[in-house]
Design an enzyme around this catalytic site. Structure first.
Site, PDB file in Angstrom:
ATOM      1  N   GLY A 138      25.381 -37.648  19.507  1.00 40.81           N
ATOM      2  CA  GLY A 138      25.940 -38.548  18.504  1.00 40.81           C
ATOM      3  C   GLY A 138      27.431 -38.389  18.310  1.00 40.81           C
ATOM      4  O   GLY A 138      27.955 -38.678  17.228  1.00 40.81           O
ATOM      5  N   GLU A 139      28.149 -37.966  19.366  1.00 37.59           N
ATOM      6  CA  GLU A 139      29.588 -37.727  19.200  1.00 37.59           C
ATOM      7  C   GLU A 139      30.345 -39.006  18.886  1.00 37.59           C
ATOM      8  O   GLU A 139      31.305 -38.996  18.114  1.00 37.59           O
ATOM      9  CB  GLU A 139      30.180 -37.057  20.443  1.00 37.59           C
ATOM     10  CG  GLU A 139      31.640 -36.673  20.233  1.00 37.59           C
ATOM     11  CD  GLU A 139      32.175 -35.726  21.294  1.00 37.59           C
ATOM     12  OE1 GLU A 139      33.398 -35.504  21.299  1.00 37.59           O
ATOM     13  OE2 GLU A 139      31.384 -35.224  22.107  1.00 37.59           O
ATOM     14  N   ARG A 140      29.922 -40.144  19.433  1.00 41.96           N
ATOM     15  CA  ARG A 140      30.596 -41.407  19.127  1.00 41.96           C
ATOM     16  C   ARG A 140      30.465 -41.723  17.634  1.00 41.96           C
ATOM     17  O   ARG A 140      31.426 -42.135  16.990  1.00 41.96           O
ATOM     18  CB  ARG A 140      30.022 -42.556  19.963  1.00 41.96           C
ATOM     19  CG  ARG A 140      30.406 -42.525  21.430  1.00 41.96           C
ATOM     20  CD  ARG A 140      29.861 -43.732  22.181  1.00 41.96           C
ATOM     21  NE  ARG A 140      30.538 -44.962  21.791  1.00 41.96           N
ATOM     22  CZ  ARG A 140      29.991 -45.923  21.032  1.00 41.96           C
ATOM     23  NH1 ARG A 140      28.757 -45.800  20.582  1.00 41.96           N
ATOM     24  NH2 ARG A 140      30.673 -47.008  20.743  1.00 41.96           N
ATOM     25  N   ARG A 141      29.264 -41.530  17.096  1.00 40.81           N
ATOM     26  CA  ARG A 141      29.043 -41.780  15.669  1.00 40.81           C
ATOM     27  C   ARG A 141      29.867 -40.829  14.808  1.00 40.81           C
ATOM     28  O   ARG A 141      30.426 -41.223  13.780  1.00 40.81           O
ATOM     29  CB  ARG A 141      27.550 -41.632  15.340  1.00 40.81           C
ATOM     30  CG  ARG A 141      26.714 -42.872  15.648  1.00 40.81           C
ATOM     31  CD  ARG A 141      25.240 -42.543  15.701  1.00 40.81           C
ATOM     32  NE  ARG A 141      24.876 -42.003  17.008  1.00 40.81           N
ATOM     33  CZ  ARG A 141      23.793 -41.266  17.235  1.00 40.81           C
ATOM     34  NH1 ARG A 141      22.988 -40.954  16.240  1.00 40.81           N
ATOM     35  NH2 ARG A 141      23.527 -40.834  18.454  1.00 40.81           N
ATOM     36  N   GLU A 182      19.705 -36.497  26.226  1.00 44.15           N
ATOM     37  CA  GLU A 182      19.880 -37.569  25.249  1.00 44.15           C
ATOM     38  C   GLU A 182      21.074 -38.449  25.582  1.00 44.15           C
ATOM     39  O   GLU A 182      21.031 -39.667  25.423  1.00 44.15           O
ATOM     40  CB  GLU A 182      20.018 -36.987  23.838  1.00 44.15           C
ATOM     41  CG  GLU A 182      18.709 -36.387  23.321  1.00 44.15           C
ATOM     42  CD  GLU A 182      18.745 -36.090  21.838  1.00 44.15           C
ATOM     43  OE1 GLU A 182      19.465 -36.796  21.111  1.00 44.15           O
ATOM     44  OE2 GLU A 182      18.049 -35.155  21.409  1.00 44.15           O
ATOM     45  N   ASN A 183      22.149 -37.850  26.075  1.00 46.25           N
ATOM     46  CA  ASN A 183      23.328 -38.643  26.426  1.00 46.25           C
ATOM     47  C   ASN A 183      23.081 -39.499  27.668  1.00 46.25           C
ATOM     48  O   ASN A 183      23.516 -40.645  27.737  1.00 46.25           O
ATOM     49  CB  ASN A 183      24.543 -37.735  26.629  1.00 46.25           C
ATOM     50  CG  ASN A 183      25.222 -37.390  25.314  1.00 46.25           C
ATOM     51  OD1 ASN A 183      25.952 -38.189  24.758  1.00 46.25           O
ATOM     52  ND2 ASN A 183      24.943 -36.206  24.808  1.00 46.25           N
ATOM     53  N   ARG A 206      20.833 -42.438  26.495  1.00 44.87           N
ATOM     54  CA  ARG A 206      21.193 -43.314  25.393  1.00 44.87           C
ATOM     55  C   ARG A 206      22.635 -43.808  25.405  1.00 44.87           C
ATOM     56  O   ARG A 206      23.015 -44.644  24.615  1.00 44.87           O
ATOM     57  CB  ARG A 206      20.931 -42.583  24.071  1.00 44.87           C
ATOM     58  CG  ARG A 206      19.460 -42.252  23.875  1.00 44.87           C
ATOM     59  CD  ARG A 206      19.236 -41.243  22.784  1.00 44.87           C
ATOM     60  NE  ARG A 206      19.629 -41.742  21.488  1.00 44.87           N
ATOM     61  CZ  ARG A 206      19.504 -41.023  20.373  1.00 44.87           C
ATOM     62  NH1 ARG A 206      19.016 -39.805  20.414  1.00 44.87           N
ATOM     63  NH2 ARG A 206      19.892 -41.525  19.225  1.00 44.87           N
ATOM     64  N   SER A 264      31.621 -51.060  11.939  1.00 41.57           N
ATOM     65  CA  SER A 264      30.213 -51.199  11.587  1.00 41.57           C
ATOM     66  C   SER A 264      29.792 -50.135  10.576  1.00 41.57           C
ATOM     67  O   SER A 264      29.093 -50.422   9.597  1.00 41.57           O
ATOM     68  CB  SER A 264      29.340 -51.080  12.847  1.00 41.57           C
ATOM     69  OG  SER A 264      27.971 -51.057  12.525  1.00 41.57           O
ATOM     70  N   GLN A 304      22.014 -44.666  12.480  1.00 42.72           N
ATOM     71  CA  GLN A 304      21.267 -43.684  13.272  1.00 42.72           C
ATOM     72  C   GLN A 304      21.874 -42.300  13.092  1.00 42.72           C
ATOM     73  O   GLN A 304      23.011 -42.061  13.481  1.00 42.72           O
ATOM     74  CB  GLN A 304      21.282 -44.072  14.748  1.00 42.72           C
ATOM     75  CG  GLN A 304      20.447 -43.151  15.620  1.00 42.72           C
ATOM     76  CD  GLN A 304      20.463 -43.589  17.071  1.00 42.72           C
ATOM     77  OE1 GLN A 304      21.171 -44.514  17.438  1.00 42.72           O
ATOM     78  NE2 GLN A 304      19.695 -42.910  17.896  1.00 42.72           N
TER      79      GLN A 304
END
Length: 299
Positions: free
Chosen positions: A94-97, A128-129, A132, A69, A77
């Site tokens: 945002g570690e996955r991003r 946040e984790n 989200r 993606s 984001q």
């Protein structure tokens, strides 16, 4: 269009951050208002992983899908970081991003910049984790526990921070009273949180693991598990459960489990699924203990 404009601005602000004369350390510093809270393109190599990150498991397939993606659409984001030293940042969320961006081979990533001390960073990362991402129940419970232990929050304050009822927070945290083998079973998806909540009503860890092994080997539902726990407390004999499957599932006898434990000198975990397949887990506590078990296996 608005996001594109912000990211274009971010590329200009990134040059500002590389100027030693504009090393922003607090909100009162010159140009801080242009940086803090804005989206800025940061070099990925300048971002370190947050040591307070509660997530420990990252699904490889899900990461690859996110990478695809990002390759096609970019990072929609932005991640959130806090400024450490000059041109050094630490990830808050945002570690996955970030991981997916590295897979794609990106050199920079859009990021919100914040100034925060360790406590603020930990709180933001955990909250946040939890809100989200799809953390497993044990990871969530550990996150709640860390908010209480390291930030000195009460359960009531934790529930306010994460927007959950106090009873919900309490139910997650009770899972940490389960035997570690059962906690691992929840994380690996062998049983659900509902199963765990039923087992927690048994104080003895040996009894907990016996019930857990029955749940896995006999594919028991949460309601059947609750009945099993009730029978344990009442001291009533269990009714034998027969599973009819093409795989020929079976129940491992208690004496057989004891034989494993005695032979290896440790608590061996035996799991049998409804299709008759299973696995034997032999834990070890050191390299010396590992070598001891190897010698036993080799005879």
């Amino acid at each position: 269009m608005a996001l594109a404009k912000k990211q274009a601005m971010g590329r200009g602000l990134s040059a500002l951050l590389k100027d030693p004369e504009n090393d922003i350390k607090s909100v009162s510093d010159k140009n801080a208002d242009k940086v803090v809270g804005n989206i800025i393109e940061l070099e990925i190599d300048a971002i370190e992983i947050n040591p307070f990150q509660p997530r420990t498991n990252f699904n490889e397939e899900s990461l690859q899908e996110l990478a695809t993606s990002i390759r096609e659409l970019g990072v929609i984001q932005p991640i959130t970081v806090r400024k450490m030293d000059f041109n050094k940042y630490q990830l808050i969320s945002g570690e996955r991003r970030l991981r997916a961006s590295k897979i794609v081979g990106l050199k920079t990533v859009p990021a919100y910049i914040r100034l925060a001390d360790d406590n603020e960073s930990l709180t933001m990362a955990l909250v946040e984790n939890i809100q989200r991402h799809d953390l497993d129940p044990i990871e969530i419970a550990l996150s709640y526990q860390r908010l209480m232990d390291e930030i000195q929050l009460t359960q009531e304050q934790v529930s306010d921070r994460v927007g959950k009822k106090r009873s919900t927070v309490a139910n997650y945290m009770r899972l940490l009273k389960l035997d570690p083998i059962i906690q691992t079973g929840i994380r690996d998806g062998f049983i659900s949180m509902g199963h765990g909540r039923a087992i927690i009503n048994v104080d003895d860890h040996d009894a907990q693991t016996e019930i857990y092994q029955k749940i896995v080997s006999q594919n028991l539902s949460v309601r059947e598990t609750e009945a099993l726990v009730k029978a344990y407390h009442e001291g009533t004999p269990e009714k034998p459960t027969t599973i009819k499957t093409s795989g020929g599932a079976f129940e491992v006898d208690t004496e057989d489990k004891k034989t494993f434990n005695e032979y290896f000198g440790t608590k061996v975990d035996v799991k049998v699924a409804a299709n008759g397949k299973g696995k034997i887990t032999i834990p070890f506590h050191s390299e010396e203990d590992f070598n001891r078990i190897i010698k036993l296996i080799k005879g």
